[in-house]
Scaffold this motif. Structure first.
Motif, short mmCIF file in Angstrom:
data_model
loop_
_atom_site.label_atom_id
_atom_site.label_comp_id
_atom_site.label_asym_id
_atom_site.label_seq_id
_atom_site.Cartn_x
_atom_site.Cartn_y
_atom_site.Cartn_z
N ASN B 375 -77.56 -7.45 30.14
CA ASN B 375 -78.17 -7.45 31.44
C ASN B 375 -77.76 -8.52 32.37
O ASN B 375 -77.63 -8.38 33.49
N LEU B 376 -76.78 -9.35 31.89
CA LEU B 376 -76.49 -10.39 32.60
C LEU B 376 -75.46 -9.99 33.72
O LEU B 376 -75.49 -10.41 34.97
N MET B 377 -74.77 -9.09 33.27
CA MET B 377 -73.59 -8.67 34.39
C MET B 377 -74.18 -7.90 35.32
O MET B 377 -73.49 -7.94 36.50
N SER B 378 -75.40 -7.26 35.39
CA SER B 378 -75.95 -6.70 36.59
C SER B 378 -76.44 -7.64 37.62
O SER B 378 -76.73 -7.20 38.60
N TRP B 379 -76.18 -8.85 37.28
CA TRP B 379 -76.41 -9.93 38.32
C TRP B 379 -75.38 -9.69 39.37
O TRP B 379 -75.80 -9.99 40.59
N TYR B 380 -74.04 -9.46 39.00
CA TYR B 380 -73.09 -9.35 39.99
C TYR B 380 -73.22 -8.46 41.05
O TYR B 380 -73.35 -8.68 42.32
N PRO B 381 -73.60 -6.97 40.81
CA PRO B 381 -74.01 -6.22 42.19
C PRO B 381 -75.12 -6.29 42.67
O PRO B 381 -75.28 -5.99 43.92
N MET B 382 -76.12 -7.12 41.91
CA MET B 382 -77.53 -7.19 42.56
C MET B 382 -77.56 -8.28 43.61
O MET B 382 -77.91 -8.25 44.74
N PHE B 383 -76.52 -9.34 43.18
CA PHE B 383 -76.58 -10.41 44.64
C PHE B 383 -75.73 -10.15 45.38
O PHE B 383 -75.78 -10.72 46.59
N GLU B 384 -74.96 -9.24 45.52
CA GLU B 384 -74.08 -8.67 46.48
C GLU B 384 -74.76 -8.57 47.72
O GLU B 384 -75.75 -7.73 47.73
N ASP B 385 -74.47 -9.33 48.77
CA ASP B 385 -74.84 -9.13 50.17
C ASP B 385 -76.48 -9.14 50.38
O ASP B 385 -76.97 -8.58 51.19
N GLN B 386 -76.86 -10.30 49.45
CA GLN B 386 -78.34 -10.34 49.53
C GLN B 386 -78.60 -11.63 50.30
O GLN B 386 -77.69 -12.64 50.57
N GLU B 387 -79.73 -12.14 50.59
CA GLU B 387 -80.05 -13.56 51.19
C GLU B 387 -80.21 -14.40 50.28
O GLU B 387 -80.66 -14.14 49.09
N VAL B 388 -79.89 -15.79 50.89
CA VAL B 388 -80.30 -16.94 49.91
C VAL B 388 -81.75 -17.12 49.37
O VAL B 388 -81.88 -17.38 48.26
N ALA B 389 -82.62 -16.81 50.27
CA ALA B 389 -83.89 -16.76 49.77
C ALA B 389 -84.35 -15.93 48.70
O ALA B 389 -85.44 -16.15 48.00
N ASP B 390 -83.49 -14.69 48.52
CA ASP B 390 -83.97 -13.77 47.50
C ASP B 390 -83.29 -14.11 46.01
O ASP B 390 -83.64 -13.43 45.11
N ILE B 391 -82.57 -15.20 46.20
CA ILE B 391 -81.92 -15.56 44.86
C ILE B 391 -82.98 -15.85 43.78
O ILE B 391 -82.73 -15.05 42.69
N PRO B 392 -83.91 -16.49 43.70
CA PRO B 392 -85.03 -16.54 42.76
C PRO B 392 -85.48 -15.14 41.92
O PRO B 392 -85.44 -15.25 40.97
N ILE B 393 -85.97 -14.57 43.06
CA ILE B 393 -86.48 -13.21 42.31
C ILE B 393 -85.50 -12.21 41.85
O ILE B 393 -85.72 -11.44 40.92
N ILE B 394 -84.19 -12.33 42.38
CA ILE B 394 -83.14 -11.42 41.91
C ILE B 394 -82.91 -11.84 40.61
O ILE B 394 -82.67 -11.32 39.50
N ALA B 395 -82.75 -13.33 40.40
CA ALA B 395 -82.19 -13.76 39.18
C ALA B 395 -83.36 -13.73 38.07
O ALA B 395 -83.19 -13.12 36.87
N ALA B 396 -84.71 -13.62 38.45
CA ALA B 396 -85.74 -13.44 37.65
C ALA B 396 -86.20 -11.77 37.20
O ALA B 396 -86.64 -11.38 36.28
N CYS B 397 -85.48 -11.09 38.18
CA CYS B 397 -85.72 -9.54 37.97
C CYS B 397 -85.34 -8.94 36.77
O CYS B 397 -85.74 -7.75 36.21
N ILE B 398 -84.29 -9.52 36.15
CA ILE B 398 -83.78 -8.68 34.73
C ILE B 398 -84.58 -9.61 33.84
O ILE B 398 -84.28 -8.98 32.62
N ASP B 399 -85.32 -10.44 34.03
CA ASP B 399 -86.28 -11.11 32.97
C ASP B 399 -85.05 -11.95 32.13
O ASP B 399 -85.37 -11.60 30.90
N PRO B 400 -84.50 -12.50 32.55
CA PRO B 400 -83.47 -13.65 31.51
C PRO B 400 -83.89 -14.41 30.77
O PRO B 400 -85.02 -14.93 31.15
N CYS B 401 -83.41 -14.49 29.58
CA CYS B 401 -83.70 -15.16 28.59
C CYS B 401 -82.33 -16.09 28.20
O CYS B 401 -81.70 -15.51 27.42
N ILE B 402 -82.15 -16.94 28.89
CA ILE B 402 -80.70 -17.57 28.50
C ILE B 402 -80.59 -18.07 26.98
O ILE B 402 -79.73 -17.94 26.78
N CYS B 403 -81.44 -18.70 26.74
CA CYS B 403 -81.37 -19.24 25.52
C CYS B 403 -81.14 -18.10 24.31
O CYS B 403 -80.37 -18.54 23.29
#
Lengths: 130, 437
Positions: B375-403
């Protein structure tokens, strides 16, 4: 939408269990010292279900020294004492999977509901079962 | 900070980011200056270490670069080379993810069972399904709370997490722990669901069934949540397909993609699981954050149905085909072969690959693929042309589990290395030769 829920929340009791005291003591350390002296009582934690896997209990008499628990332990918690052919369990490293309990052929090991195991020393007598 | 930050090549903590052409991120020159905003690896807004380098023009994001590898724990290495037997590795696999703590063991046990030719009794399969669906309820409610928190709606966070306690209590009742259930073992499960526990589970399911509409109301009919999530972090179905998104991330874009539906395993063929998309709620899938909330909340309802059906049709019989641990250990030591195990974790598809060698207690190869990796790669199109304030929710919306996702980290002579495609290919050839021997 959420206001109705919020209003009902304002009137209902808190969802959490008050622990260790029902009302905030002036000093937690002072309260715990009082508990040790027997002047105050800890407000009990939420009871655990019967299948709960807590601190291990060891029946030294039943143990035959087969070392099967040592073979299955994922955290390498159990130490073998070759002279007496018994084991020593370092609870501080235990992951509480209770696989040793399942593996023990003589039911010498069992999981107790005890879970208040915080300690400042990993080798304190409270955390070593033998 | 200017676009090109002066980087110290000898900086050991943050090595120079490789300047690459971004696939997504539209770096067309335009008005205004492009600034670089690095977030992480250690940052108060991040729960786990990852480095996101944003290129912003004003409040708009024009590009992002994701860098992982800060939380690599070497779990497979511990399993393969350190003299552990498969039962010990089972508990290691459980700790790959703290939230999907049955998904990884289920995939791992399936892989080993296929390699060693072990049958799982039907009752054990049902118990595994019940626990994993309970886990899905808890994980999706956890995510919904986190999403509300990232939106700045902490009231909703506390509301969601309060109702999540019930499923954790049920998991504790059935398995013995709130997380790290330690329930599957090769050839079955370790604990049975006794008749006196059925009513408790059913009562919890009734509780959630009644609550689900309330939750859908609180999340989906709330003007604040809708304003913050509609049209934010859009992942088009085509992009989701190209970037191999899995789980709710793909389903929110309208792809009917679910391992339980596509390649049913364990007792899942009995339940005829259908992948859930926002269409099931009467919406046209847009692939934004709102749709991801819809999919996850509807999946809570789907899990409730599956558990109810499983409790009604629970077969009798043994819960494990190897009641004695020494017999199981001996069988696993003799086993030879390779096996693949898969499971639809709350975040998507988990895959474990195991290769056993006769006479060895630990596997020769153990490979793990966690859903966030896809799912990590889907961050690239998701972040495109978004606002800085929306970074946390977009990063969280794939439910990332980095470890869970940090599976490879290459250090040679004390220096971190980035491998090219050709080098990776060469390494895979070498590994295949080594395994073929």
């Amino acid at each position: 939408m959420i206001f109705k829920t919020l209003l009902s929340q304002a009137l209902s009791r808190p969802a959490t269990n008050k622990f260790p005291a029902k009302y905030m003591p002036r000093s937690i350390l002072g309260f715990l010292a009082k508990v040790q002296e027997g002047k105050a009582r800890i407000h009990p934690p939420v009871p655990v279900p019967p299948k709960f896997r807590g601190k291990l209990a060891y029946d030294r008499e039943k143990c035959i020294g087969c070392q099967l628990c040592i073979r299955v332990c994922p955290a390498k918690v159990i130490e073998f004492l070759p002279e007496v052919k018994k084991i020593r369990i370092h609870v501080a490293r235990c992951t509480f999977c209770a696989q040793c309990v399942d593996a023990c052929p003589t039911n010498a090991l069992s999981a107790t509901p005890e879970f208040l195991l915080a300690d400042t020393d990993r080798n304190s007598p409270n955390l070593i079962v033998e | 900070m200017k676009e090109k930050r002066a980087q110290d090549p000898n900086d050991p903590v943050l090595p120079a980011v490789e300047e690459r052409e971004l696939v997504y991120g539209g770096l067309e020159a335009g008005l205004g200056e492009v600034f670089e905003v690095p977030i992480g690896p250690i940052h108060p807004a991040l729960k786990e270490p990852i480095r996101l380098t944003f290129k912003v023009r004003g409040e708009r994001i024009v590009g992002v670069q994701v860098r992982t590898g800060f939380a690599h724990r070497g779990i497979e290495f511990m399993g393969m080379r350190q003299g552990r037997n498969l039962i010990q590795i089972l508990y290691l696999s459980e700790r790959i993810c703290g939230i999907c703590s049955i998904s990884h063991p289920i995939a791992f046990t399936q892989a080993v069972e296929r390699a060693a030719g072990i049958e799982v009794p039907p009752r054990a399969q049902y118990i595994r399904v019940i626990i994993s669906e309970l886990e899905r309820i808890h994980s999706h409610l956890l995510w919904a709370g986190v999403a509300a928190h990232e939106l700045g709606f902490d009231t909703l966070l506390h509301l969601t997490w309060r109702v999540r306690e019930k499923v954790l209590d049920i998991l504790e009742e059935l398995t013995g722990n709130r997380i790290n259930y330690a329930i599957p073992i090769f050839g079955g499960v370790r604990r049975d669901i006794t008749p006196d526990q059925y009513p408790k589970v059913r009562e919890a399911l009734r509780y959630y069934r009644g609550l689900l509409n309330e939750l859908l109301d609180a999340f989906l009919r709330d003007p604040t949540v809708e304003a913050r999530t509609r049209g934010v972090g859009i992942l088009e179905p085509k992009e989701a397909e190209e970037l191999c998104a899995v789980g709710p991330t793909a389903r929110a874009s309208g792809l009917r993609k679910d391992v339980r539906q596509d390649r049913p395993y364990l007792a899942y063929p009995d339940f005829e699981v259908k992948a859930i998309t926002p269409e099931d709620y009467g919406l046209t899938p847009m692939g934004d954050v709102y749709d991801k909330i819809v999919v996850r909340l509807l999946e809570v309802g789907q899990s409730i149905e599956i558990i109810e059906k499983a409790l009604d049709n629970m077969p009798d019989g043994e819960i494990t085909s190897f009641p004695k641990i020494p017999a199981l250990l001996a069988h696993l030591k003799k086993a030879e072969g390779e096996g693949l195990g898969w499971h639809e974790a709350p975040r998507g598809e988990v895959i474990h690959y195991v290769r056993l060698v006769s006479g060895e207690e630990s596997p020769l190869v153990w490979k793990v693929k966690a859903p966030t990796y896809s799912n990590l790669m889907s961050w690239y199109p998701m972040f495109e042309d978004q606002e800085v304030a929306d970074i946390p929710i977009i990063a969280a919306c794939i439910d990332p589990c980095i470890c869970c996702m940090d599976r490879v980290y290459l250090v040679r002579d004390g220096k971190e290395e980035i491998l090219t495609k050709e080098e990776l290919l060469r390494l895979s050839w070498e590994k295949t030769r080594r395994m073929a021997r």
